[in-house]
Design an enzyme around this catalytic site. Structure first.
Site, PDB file in Angstrom:
ATOM      1  N   SER A 248       0.685  -1.146  -0.241  1.00 54.53           N
ATOM      2  CA  SER A 248      -0.057  -0.124  -0.075  1.00 54.53           C
ATOM      3  C   SER A 248       0.767   1.214  -0.036  1.00 54.53           C
ATOM      4  O   SER A 248       1.925   1.230   0.624  1.00 54.53           O
ATOM      5  CB  SER A 248      -0.850  -0.209   1.239  1.00 54.53           C
ATOM      6  OG  SER A 248      -1.502   1.321   1.380  1.00 54.53           O
TER       7      SER A 248
ATOM      8  N   TYR B 267      -2.046   5.857  -5.076  1.00 54.97           N
ATOM      9  CA  TYR B 267      -3.234   6.835  -5.411  1.00 54.97           C
ATOM     10  C   TYR B 267      -2.437   8.103  -5.365  1.00 54.97           C
ATOM     11  O   TYR B 267      -1.827   8.756  -5.442  1.00 54.97           O
ATOM     12  CB  TYR B 267      -3.551   7.369  -3.699  1.00 54.97           C
ATOM     13  CG  TYR B 267      -4.422   6.295  -3.055  1.00 54.97           C
ATOM     14  CD1 TYR B 267      -5.781   6.047  -3.427  1.00 54.97           C
ATOM     15  CD2 TYR B 267      -3.966   5.762  -1.747  1.00 54.97           C
ATOM     16  CE1 TYR B 267      -6.428   5.042  -2.743  1.00 54.97           C
ATOM     17  CE2 TYR B 267      -4.674   4.834  -1.193  1.00 54.97           C
ATOM     18  CZ  TYR B 267      -5.905   4.584  -1.381  1.00 54.97           C
ATOM     19  OH  TYR B 267      -6.690   3.796  -0.751  1.00 54.97           O
TER      20      TYR B 267
ATOM     21  N   THR C  36      -5.040   2.765  -7.862  1.00 57.85           N
ATOM     22  CA  THR C  36      -6.317   2.555  -7.307  1.00 57.85           C
ATOM     23  C   THR C  36      -7.315   3.775  -7.789  1.00 57.85           C
ATOM     24  O   THR C  36      -6.944   5.008  -7.591  1.00 57.85           O
ATOM     25  CB  THR C  36      -6.400   2.636  -5.629  1.00 57.85           C
ATOM     26  OG1 THR C  36      -5.461   1.586  -5.112  1.00 57.85           O
ATOM     27  CG2 THR C  36      -7.675   2.612  -4.852  1.00 57.85           C
TER      28      THR C  36
ATOM     29  N   LYS D 180      -7.017  -0.910 -10.264  1.00 59.35           N
ATOM     30  CA  LYS D 180      -7.753  -1.549  -9.043  1.00 59.35           C
ATOM     31  C   LYS D 180      -8.919  -0.586  -8.858  1.00 59.35           C
ATOM     32  O   LYS D 180      -8.807   0.685  -8.274  1.00 59.35           O
ATOM     33  CB  LYS D 180      -6.611  -1.600  -7.848  1.00 59.35           C
ATOM     34  CG  LYS D 180      -7.411  -2.033  -6.477  1.00 59.35           C
ATOM     35  CD  LYS D 180      -6.346  -2.290  -5.567  1.00 59.35           C
ATOM     36  CE  LYS D 180      -6.957  -2.921  -4.176  1.00 59.35           C
ATOM     37  NZ  LYS D 180      -7.710  -1.847  -3.561  1.00 59.35           N
TER      38      LYS D 180
ATOM     39  N   HIS E 190     -12.991  -2.086  -2.937  1.00 56.25           N
ATOM     40  CA  HIS E 190     -12.066  -1.611  -1.799  1.00 56.25           C
ATOM     41  C   HIS E 190     -12.528  -2.285  -0.618  1.00 56.25           C
ATOM     42  O   HIS E 190     -12.441  -1.808   0.339  1.00 56.25           O
ATOM     43  CB  HIS E 190     -12.290  -0.098  -1.933  1.00 56.25           C
ATOM     44  CG  HIS E 190     -10.941   0.595  -1.474  1.00 56.25           C
ATOM     45  ND1 HIS E 190     -10.311   1.437  -2.282  1.00 56.25           N
ATOM     46  CD2 HIS E 190     -10.343   0.622  -0.204  1.00 56.25           C
ATOM     47  CE1 HIS E 190      -9.218   1.906  -1.670  1.00 56.25           C
ATOM     48  NE2 HIS E 190      -9.237   1.453  -0.457  1.00 56.25           N
TER      49      HIS E 190
HETATM   50  C1  LIG Z   1      -7.860  -1.864   6.488  1.00 51.81           C
HETATM   51  C2  LIG Z   1      -7.786  -1.705   4.786  1.00 51.81           C
HETATM   52  C3  LIG Z   1      -6.891  -0.889   4.233  1.00 51.81           C
HETATM   53  C4  LIG Z   1      -6.755  -0.687   2.896  1.00 51.81           C
HETATM   54  N1  LIG Z   1      -5.807   0.042   2.544  1.00 51.81           N
HETATM   55  C5  LIG Z   1      -5.957   0.366   0.952  1.00 51.81           C
HETATM   56  C6  LIG Z   1      -5.041   0.922   0.481  1.00 51.81           C
HETATM   57  O1  LIG Z   1      -4.035   1.647   1.021  1.00 51.81           O
HETATM   58  N2  LIG Z   1      -5.080   1.013  -1.130  1.00 51.81           N
HETATM   59  C7  LIG Z   1      -5.834   0.299  -1.749  1.00 51.81           C
HETATM   60  O2  LIG Z   1      -5.797   0.160  -2.831  1.00 51.81           O
HETATM   61  N3  LIG Z   1      -6.803  -0.544  -1.248  1.00 51.81           N
HETATM   62  C8  LIG Z   1      -6.838  -0.682   0.125  1.00 51.81           C
HETATM   63  N4  LIG Z   1      -7.761  -1.449   0.740  1.00 51.81           N
HETATM   64  C9  LIG Z   1      -8.512  -2.219  -0.005  1.00 51.81           C
HETATM   65  C10 LIG Z   1      -7.918  -3.698  -0.326  1.00 51.81           C
HETATM   66  O3  LIG Z   1      -6.834  -3.443  -1.259  1.00 51.81           O
HETATM   67  C11 LIG Z   1      -8.908  -4.776  -0.914  1.00 51.81           C
HETATM   68  O4  LIG Z   1      -9.522  -4.133  -1.961  1.00 51.81           O
HETATM   69  C12 LIG Z   1      -9.985  -5.355   0.021  1.00 51.81           C
HETATM   70  O5  LIG Z   1      -9.305  -5.345   1.568  1.00 51.81           O
HETATM   71  C13 LIG Z   1     -10.413  -6.725  -0.343  1.00 51.81           C
HETATM   72  O6  LIG Z   1     -11.613  -6.975   0.505  1.00 51.81           O
HETATM   73  P1  LIG Z   1     -11.014  -8.035   1.808  1.00 51.81           P
HETATM   74  O7  LIG Z   1     -10.534  -7.250   2.890  1.00 51.81           O
HETATM   75  O8  LIG Z   1     -12.473  -8.455   1.899  1.00 51.81           O
HETATM   76  O9  LIG Z   1     -10.437  -9.126   1.151  1.00 51.81           O
HETATM   77  C14 LIG Z   1      -7.757  -1.650   2.065  1.00 51.81           C
HETATM   78  C15 LIG Z   1      -8.668  -2.452   2.925  1.00 51.81           C
HETATM   79  C16 LIG Z   1      -8.733  -2.658   4.341  1.00 51.81           C
HETATM   80  C17 LIG Z   1      -9.434  -3.687   4.875  1.00 51.81           C
HETATM   81  O1  LIG Z   2      -7.630   2.732   1.294  1.00 53.17           O
HETATM   82  C1  LIG Z   2      -8.098   2.409   2.546  1.00 53.17           C
HETATM   83  O2  LIG Z   2      -9.234   1.653   2.422  1.00 53.17           O
HETATM   84  C2  LIG Z   2      -7.771   3.147   3.645  1.00 53.17           C
HETATM   85  O3  LIG Z   2      -7.812   2.508   4.659  1.00 53.17           O
HETATM   86  C3  LIG Z   2      -6.456   4.136   3.660  1.00 53.17           C
HETATM   87  C4  LIG Z   2      -6.080   4.693   5.034  1.00 53.17           C
HETATM   88  C5  LIG Z   2      -5.314   5.497   5.094  1.00 53.17           C
HETATM   89  C6  LIG Z   2      -4.686   5.990   3.679  1.00 53.17           C
HETATM   90  C7  LIG Z   2      -4.972   5.365   2.750  1.00 53.17           C
HETATM   91  C8  LIG Z   2      -5.919   4.380   2.312  1.00 53.17           C
END
Ligand SMILES: Cc1cc2nc3c(=O)[nH]c(=O)nc-3n(C[C@H](O)[C@H](O)[C@H](O)COP(=O)(O)O)c2cc1C
Ligand SMILES: O=C(O)C(=O)c1ccccc1
Length: 328
Positions: A90, A112, A138, A202, A226
């Site tokens: 991430s 991002y 993303t 994504k 997401h």
């Molecule tokens: C706590 C958390 C933080 C996340 N942070 C990011 C992120 O920084 N960038 C991003 O593209 N997706 C982020 N996501 C989305 C995940 O990449 C992914 O799409 C999602 O968690 C998939 O679903 P699942 O948790 O049911 O497997 C985040 C998801 C969670 C749960």
């Molecule tokens: O993308 C996300 O879901 C996420 O939780 C997050 C949190 C902080 C910064 C960037 C993404």
């Protein structure tokens, strides 16, 4: 784990309809197995953008791993490497990409896109230099999702001592991540000219966007909402998958994430046309419970369950997983 941080990881946007829908869709879909296929040992390997993986279960990008375990993203990377898979790091990682890369194993970098193009380009160059093999852009976050658990808990930012280490500028000051509602296809064209890495988008759910992505020279898609954290009410990802797969027509790989909790969910996603899947929260829980070995165990469990389900469904290879094996 601090319950406020557990809510951050577990939660979704709004009423969490889409968060629940992702899992409920896999509960609804059923497998129609084949018999007498003499599979012998199964072969779960695949190659994505030139990297051979031992399993089609990849690690989705999730923010703030040091909130789950003090070893942070480097521990997740060690677990993924042990499982023979890719970790998507991430942009909101709490460790520098160079330290995560030192844990070994193939990494992709999630971006991002920031409105400051020079800064965005510098972040990409840094990820390239650290050895990241693809860029995951993303596109489902023109604005930040409204996560009501975080609002109720007053969780806004990382605690003192933790930071988004890959967002430091030339002076070493950490910038805050910006969600950019002016992001358009022109920026994908700009990215295409900025990096030689494969680019995946994504957060695509609509087949028309899948077609546009192919037209813009994108190398792969991740069908994602997401994890239900952006648009509450968005379609469950496994329900959106078949139309995206149809629109892409085999021209680029299509991956999917959201709600995958068991090997049979992976089987269903692959049968419906995904080339691979990513898991988010299950990896975070593995990390929280047991650091790098916890991540490795979670990934091995999912892969072992997939292998077992393939034996019972009569599939020797991932390519044997076809849409006729799934009914609603
Ligand atoms: C706590 C958390 C933080 C996340 N942070 C990011 C992120 O920084 N960038 C991003 O593209 N997706 C982020 N996501 C989305 C995940 O990449 C992914 O799409 C999602 O968690 C998939 O679903 P699942 O948790 O049911 O497997 C985040 C998801 C969670 C749960
Ligand atoms: O993308 C996300 O879901 C996420 O939780 C997050 C949190 C902080 C910064 C960037 C993404």
């Amino acid at each position: 784990m601090d319950p406020v941080h557990e809510d951050f990881f577990a939660g979704g946007a709004g009423e969490e309809r889409t968060l629940r829908a992702n899992e409920a869709a896999y509960e609804r879909l059923r497998i129609v197995p084949r018999v007498l296929r003499a599979t012998g040992d199964r072969d779960l390997r695949l190659t994505l953008f030139g990297t051979e993986l031992a399993t089609p279960v990849l690690v989705a990008p999730t923010a703030f791993h040091k909130l789950a375990h003090p070893d942070g993203e480097a521990a997740t990377a060690r677990g993924a490497a042990g499982a023979g898979t890719v970790m998507v790091v991430s942009m909101a990682a709490t460790q520098p990409i160079e330290e995560i890369a030192a844990a070994g194993g193939p990494l992709w970098f999630q971006l991002y896109p920031q409105s400051d193009l020079a800064f965005t380009a510098a972040v990409i160059k840094r990820a390239e230099a650290a050895g990241c093999r693809a860029l995951v852009v993303t596109v489902d976050s023109p604005v930040f999702g409204r996560r009501e658990r975080d609002l109720r808990n007053g969780f806004l930012d990382l605690p003192d001592g933790l930071a988004c280490e890959n967002l430091r500028d030339a002076e070493g000051k950490v910038r805050s991540i910006e969600m950019d509602a002016t992001l358009g296809w022109d920026r994908i064209a700009w990215l295409r000219g900025t990096t030689g890495l494969p680019i995946l988008l994504k957060g695509v759910l609509h087949p028309a966007d899948a077609r546009l992505a192919v037209e813009h020279g994108v190398d792969g898609l991740i069908v994602s909402n997401h994890g239900g954290r952006q648009l509450d009410g968005a379609v469950a990802t496994v329900d959106a998958l078949p139309r995206v797969v149809d629109a892409v027509g085999g021209r680029i790989p299509v991956l999917v994430d959201g709600g995958i909790r068991r090997g049979v969910d992976v089987l269903v996603a692959l049968a419906l046309g995904a080339d691979a899947v990513l898991v988010g929260r299950p990896v975070v829980w593995g990390l929280a419970a047991g650091g790098a070995p916890g991540v490795l165990k979670k990934l091995r469990d999912l892969t072992g369950e997939l292998d077992h389900a393939m034996a019972l469904a009569g599939a020797k290879r991932l390519a044997d997983l076809t849409p006729d094996l799934v009914v609603a």
